[in-house]
Design an enzyme around this catalytic site. Structure first.
Site, mmCIF file in Angstrom:
data_model
loop_
_atom_site.group_PDB
_atom_site.id
_atom_site.type_symbol
_atom_site.label_atom_id
_atom_site.label_comp_id
_atom_site.label_asym_id
_atom_site.label_seq_id
_atom_site.Cartn_x
_atom_site.Cartn_y
_atom_site.Cartn_z
ATOM 1 N N LEU A 33 0.831 -1.218 0.000
ATOM 2 C CA LEU A 33 0.000 0.000 0.000
ATOM 3 C C LEU A 33 0.859 1.258 0.000
ATOM 4 C CD1 LEU A 33 -2.992 -1.002 2.325
ATOM 5 C CD2 LEU A 33 -2.833 -1.115 -0.168
ATOM 6 N N THR A 130 7.574 -5.301 -18.361
ATOM 7 C CA THR A 130 7.190 -4.232 -19.282
ATOM 8 C C THR A 130 7.987 -4.291 -20.582
ATOM 9 O OG1 THR A 130 7.401 -1.820 -19.549
ATOM 10 C CG2 THR A 130 8.821 -2.816 -17.926
ATOM 11 N N ASP A 131 7.430 -3.691 -21.630
ATOM 12 C CA ASP A 131 8.169 -3.578 -22.899
ATOM 13 C C ASP A 131 9.288 -2.543 -22.803
ATOM 14 O OD1 ASP A 131 6.596 -1.261 -22.825
ATOM 15 O OD2 ASP A 131 5.767 -1.500 -24.836
ATOM 16 N N GLU A 132 9.262 -1.725 -21.736
ATOM 17 C CA GLU A 132 10.250 -0.635 -21.644
ATOM 18 C C GLU A 132 11.671 -1.162 -21.457
ATOM 19 O OE1 GLU A 132 8.970 2.820 -19.465
ATOM 20 O OE2 GLU A 132 6.865 2.274 -19.712
ATOM 21 N N TYR A 156 13.434 3.346 -14.033
ATOM 22 C CA TYR A 156 12.335 2.371 -13.941
ATOM 23 C C TYR A 156 12.620 1.152 -14.815
ATOM 24 C CZ TYR A 156 7.907 0.125 -15.235
ATOM 25 O OH TYR A 156 6.939 -0.804 -15.514
ATOM 26 N N LYS A 160 13.370 -2.809 -13.816
ATOM 27 C CA LYS A 160 12.549 -3.941 -14.275
ATOM 28 C C LYS A 160 13.423 -4.934 -15.057
ATOM 29 C CE LYS A 160 8.673 -4.584 -13.958
ATOM 30 N NZ LYS A 160 7.827 -5.213 -12.881
HETATM 31 P P1 NAD Z 1 0.969 0.342 -9.740
HETATM 32 O O1 NAD Z 1 2.043 1.317 -9.400
HETATM 33 O O2 NAD Z 1 -0.399 0.839 -10.028
HETATM 34 O O3 NAD Z 1 0.830 -0.738 -8.582
HETATM 35 C C1 NAD Z 1 1.936 -1.288 -7.919
HETATM 36 C C2 NAD Z 1 1.418 -1.956 -6.647
HETATM 37 O O4 NAD Z 1 2.536 -2.574 -5.997
HETATM 38 C C3 NAD Z 1 0.792 -0.974 -5.643
HETATM 39 O O5 NAD Z 1 -0.402 -1.515 -5.142
HETATM 40 C C4 NAD Z 1 1.850 -0.871 -4.552
HETATM 41 O O6 NAD Z 1 1.297 -0.600 -3.270
HETATM 42 C C5 NAD Z 1 2.480 -2.255 -4.610
HETATM 43 N N1 NAD Z 1 3.837 -2.301 -4.087
HETATM 44 C C6 NAD Z 1 4.853 -1.422 -4.287
HETATM 45 N N2 NAD Z 1 5.946 -1.805 -3.615
HETATM 46 C C7 NAD Z 1 5.639 -2.977 -2.985
HETATM 47 C C8 NAD Z 1 6.346 -3.872 -2.162
HETATM 48 N N3 NAD Z 1 7.622 -3.650 -1.833
HETATM 49 N N4 NAD Z 1 5.704 -4.975 -1.692
HETATM 50 C C9 NAD Z 1 4.411 -5.196 -2.008
HETATM 51 N N5 NAD Z 1 3.687 -4.376 -2.786
HETATM 52 C C10 NAD Z 1 4.292 -3.282 -3.276
HETATM 53 O O7 NAD Z 1 1.546 -0.475 -10.972
HETATM 54 P P2 NAD Z 1 0.769 -1.181 -12.177
HETATM 55 O O8 NAD Z 1 0.627 -0.203 -13.281
HETATM 56 O O9 NAD Z 1 -0.413 -1.898 -11.652
HETATM 57 O O10 NAD Z 1 1.878 -2.233 -12.632
HETATM 58 C C11 NAD Z 1 1.933 -3.538 -12.063
HETATM 59 C C12 NAD Z 1 3.097 -4.297 -12.671
HETATM 60 O O11 NAD Z 1 2.950 -4.349 -14.085
HETATM 61 C C13 NAD Z 1 4.446 -3.604 -12.426
HETATM 62 O O12 NAD Z 1 5.392 -4.604 -12.148
HETATM 63 C C14 NAD Z 1 4.761 -2.911 -13.736
HETATM 64 O O13 NAD Z 1 6.147 -2.839 -13.954
HETATM 65 C C15 NAD Z 1 4.096 -3.850 -14.733
HETATM 66 N N6 NAD Z 1 3.636 -3.222 -15.979
HETATM 67 C C16 NAD Z 1 2.854 -2.106 -15.947
HETATM 68 C C17 NAD Z 1 2.390 -1.563 -17.146
HETATM 69 C C18 NAD Z 1 1.498 -0.350 -17.154
HETATM 70 O O14 NAD Z 1 1.205 0.194 -18.232
HETATM 71 N N7 NAD Z 1 0.986 0.116 -16.022
HETATM 72 C C19 NAD Z 1 2.749 -2.141 -18.365
HETATM 73 C C20 NAD Z 1 3.555 -3.286 -18.347
HETATM 74 C C21 NAD Z 1 3.989 -3.824 -17.153
HETATM 75 P P1 TYD Z 2 3.121 7.216 -18.838
HETATM 76 O O1 TYD Z 2 1.639 7.071 -18.697
HETATM 77 O O2 TYD Z 2 3.889 7.840 -17.733
HETATM 78 O O3 TYD Z 2 3.705 5.788 -19.219
HETATM 79 P P2 TYD Z 2 5.205 5.365 -19.716
HETATM 80 O O4 TYD Z 2 6.129 6.485 -19.478
HETATM 81 O O5 TYD Z 2 5.465 4.189 -18.841
HETATM 82 O O6 TYD Z 2 5.080 5.021 -21.178
HETATM 83 O O7 TYD Z 2 3.392 8.066 -20.142
HETATM 84 C C1 TYD Z 2 2.893 7.647 -21.405
HETATM 85 C C2 TYD Z 2 3.424 8.611 -22.432
HETATM 86 O O8 TYD Z 2 2.827 9.903 -22.194
HETATM 87 C C3 TYD Z 2 4.918 8.823 -22.344
HETATM 88 O O9 TYD Z 2 5.434 9.023 -23.659
HETATM 89 C C4 TYD Z 2 5.057 10.117 -21.550
HETATM 90 C C5 TYD Z 2 3.828 10.887 -21.949
HETATM 91 N N1 TYD Z 2 3.272 11.821 -20.932
HETATM 92 C C6 TYD Z 2 3.006 13.149 -21.296
HETATM 93 O O10 TYD Z 2 3.221 13.570 -22.448
HETATM 94 N N2 TYD Z 2 2.482 13.974 -20.341
HETATM 95 C C7 TYD Z 2 2.242 13.566 -19.056
HETATM 96 O O11 TYD Z 2 1.795 14.396 -18.220
HETATM 97 C C8 TYD Z 2 2.512 12.200 -18.709
HETATM 98 C C9 TYD Z 2 2.265 11.700 -17.317
HETATM 99 C C10 TYD Z 2 3.028 11.365 -19.689
#
Ligand code: NAD
Ligand code: TYD
Length: 349
Positions: A33, A130-132, A156, A160
């Site tokens: 959390l 992630t694809d990043e 980040y 990952k």
């Molecule tokens: P998020 O930031 O919304 O959620 C992360 C969750 O992990 C939160 O609930 C946080 O409280 C919990 N957390 C953080 N540190 C912790 C710890 N030490 N122990 C236990 N819980 C912990 O992230 P998300 O967008 O839901 O992403 C989830 C996973 O998917 C991540 O590993 C992220 O790298 C991966 N991912 C995300 C995206 C995206 O577009 N959001 C895309 C590809 C992969």
């Molecule tokens: P984000 O949602 O932070 O995801 P990621 O960086 O993991 O791809 O950002 C998505 C794209 O949008 C990224 O190219 C950064 C851009 N972005 C903006 O242009 N303005 C913003 O305020 C934010 C948060 C992101």
């Protein structure tokens, strides 16, 4: 029983809600959390004995080991992470601690637990990545596939990438049955409004500027979160241990296109009382340092081998997402109070 980590975050909570809507297999949800975790995402599961919430960290080896021993899960699904690129630029330390050290400790505890199981080969450790990790593409480059080189550019993505490598090593060295997924940008319900799409919806409705970094022509491959959750279920069901799976939306768009789409849907579903178009609120702000220009996923493996394809188009997914935010103003108010304001003031100063 499965153990989900980070299940109170954006993707994790969508995953648990979908999982329990489609199966009676219980979930232990370990979440620290942080600012990004919100147990309110799972309020519809209150009183449901199939969801066991534990407030704690994947870095706490003793806690993780005790949960594994007590609940005897058949799989771990690791969502827990620090996930926001811009925060990793301001403060990388938490990303190292959670994404690298935390994943390492989770692997260690899991390996010790699995070693004691009679049928260790049926266990699964699914690492959600992630694809990043693959870095940035030029306009004409082919999309990332599972053989693409790791070239992470932000703290980040570097953290990952490091976690992905540890997961791989625990398979090759110790035989832990792991699966890794590398997914493109998700969007949908319960997305914290520090990320582009929910930030734009939130700011638009408040009459605030919609900030696009640089020229707004960066490209992402957007996937509706519930399609990601279905892909993860498929990988858990039928993925081959040691294998990695790229997951993408078949939806490459520039940030400017995506923000314009969101504005157009808002114009239709929540027209401005004073008239005019939400896209007039778009502004161009300083670019993110080291901003990756383009991500794109070749999801051919998961499609061919596991029969997965996204159900939503970007148009249908954005429409559902905008509608969800309009229908859930209390959720938005709850998550945008407190520390959220400090972050916005710092990032968009
Ligand atoms: P998020 O930031 O919304 O959620 C992360 C969750 O992990 C939160 O609930 C946080 O409280 C919990 N957390 C953080 N540190 C912790 C710890 N030490 N122990 C236990 N819980 C912990 O992230 P998300 O967008 O839901 O992403 C989830 C996973 O998917 C991540 O590993 C992220 O790298 C991966 N991912 C995300 C995206 C995206 O577009 N959001 C895309 C590809 C992969
Ligand atoms: P984000 O949602 O932070 O995801 P990621 O960086 O993991 O791809 O950002 C998505 C794209 O949008 C990224 O190219 C950064 C851009 N972005 C903006 O242009 N303005 C913003 O305020 C934010 C948060 C992101």
């Amino acid at each position: 029983m499965i153990l989900v980590t980070g299940g109170a975050g954006f993707i994790g909570s969508n995953f648990i809600l979908d999982w329990l809507a489609n199966s009676d297999e219980s979930v232990v949800n370990l979440d620290a959390l942080t600012y990004a975790g919100n147990i309110g995402n799972l309020s519809s599961l209150a009183g449901d004995s199939r969801h066991i919430f534990v407030h704690g960290s994947i870095n706490d080896s003793a806690l993780v080991s005790s949960l594994l021993e007590r609940h005897k899960p058949r799989a771990v699904v690791n969502f827990a992470a620090e996930s926001h690129v811009d925060r990793s630029i301001h403060g990388p330390e938490d990303f190292v601690q959670t994404n690298i050290v935390g994943t390492f400790r989770l692997l260690e505890a899991t390996l010790a637990y699995v070693a004691k199981q009679p049928d260790r080969q049926s266990f699964r450790f699914l690492h959600v990545s992630t694809d990043e990790v693959f870095g940035s593409l030029n306009a004409d480059d082919p999309a990332f596939d599972e053989r693409s080189q790791y070239q992470p550019n932000s703290p980040y993505s570097a953290s990952k990438a490091a976690s992905d490598h540890m997961v791989r090593a625990y398979h090759h060295t110790y035989g832990l049955p792991v699966l890794t997924t590398n997914c493109s940008n998700n969007y949908g319900p319960y997305h914290f409004p520090e990320k582009l799409i929910p930030l734009v919806i939130h700011n638009a409705l408040k009459g605030r500027p919609l900030p696009l970094y640089g020229d707004g022509k960066q490209i992402r491959d957007w996937l509706y979160v519930k399609d990601h959750c279905r892909a993860l279920q498929r990988v858990l069901e039928a993925g081959i241990p040691g294998q990695t799976y790229n997951i993408g939306g078949f939806n490459e768009r520039t940030n400017l296109d995506v923000v314009t789409m969101v504005c157009d849907v808002l114009d239709e579903l929540a027209p401005k009382p004073e008239g005019g178009a939400y896209k007039d609120q778009i502004i161009f702000v300083a670019d993110r340092p080291g901003h990756d220009r383009r991500y794109a996923i070749n999801a051919g493996r998961i499609e061919a081998e596991l029969g997965w394809r996204p159900a939503e188009t970007l148009e249908s997914g954005i429409r559902q997402t905008v509608r969800w935010y309009l229908d859930n103003p209390d959720w938005v108010t709850a998550v945008t109070s407190g520390s959220y304001r400090t972050w916005i003031a710092k990032q968009y100063a």
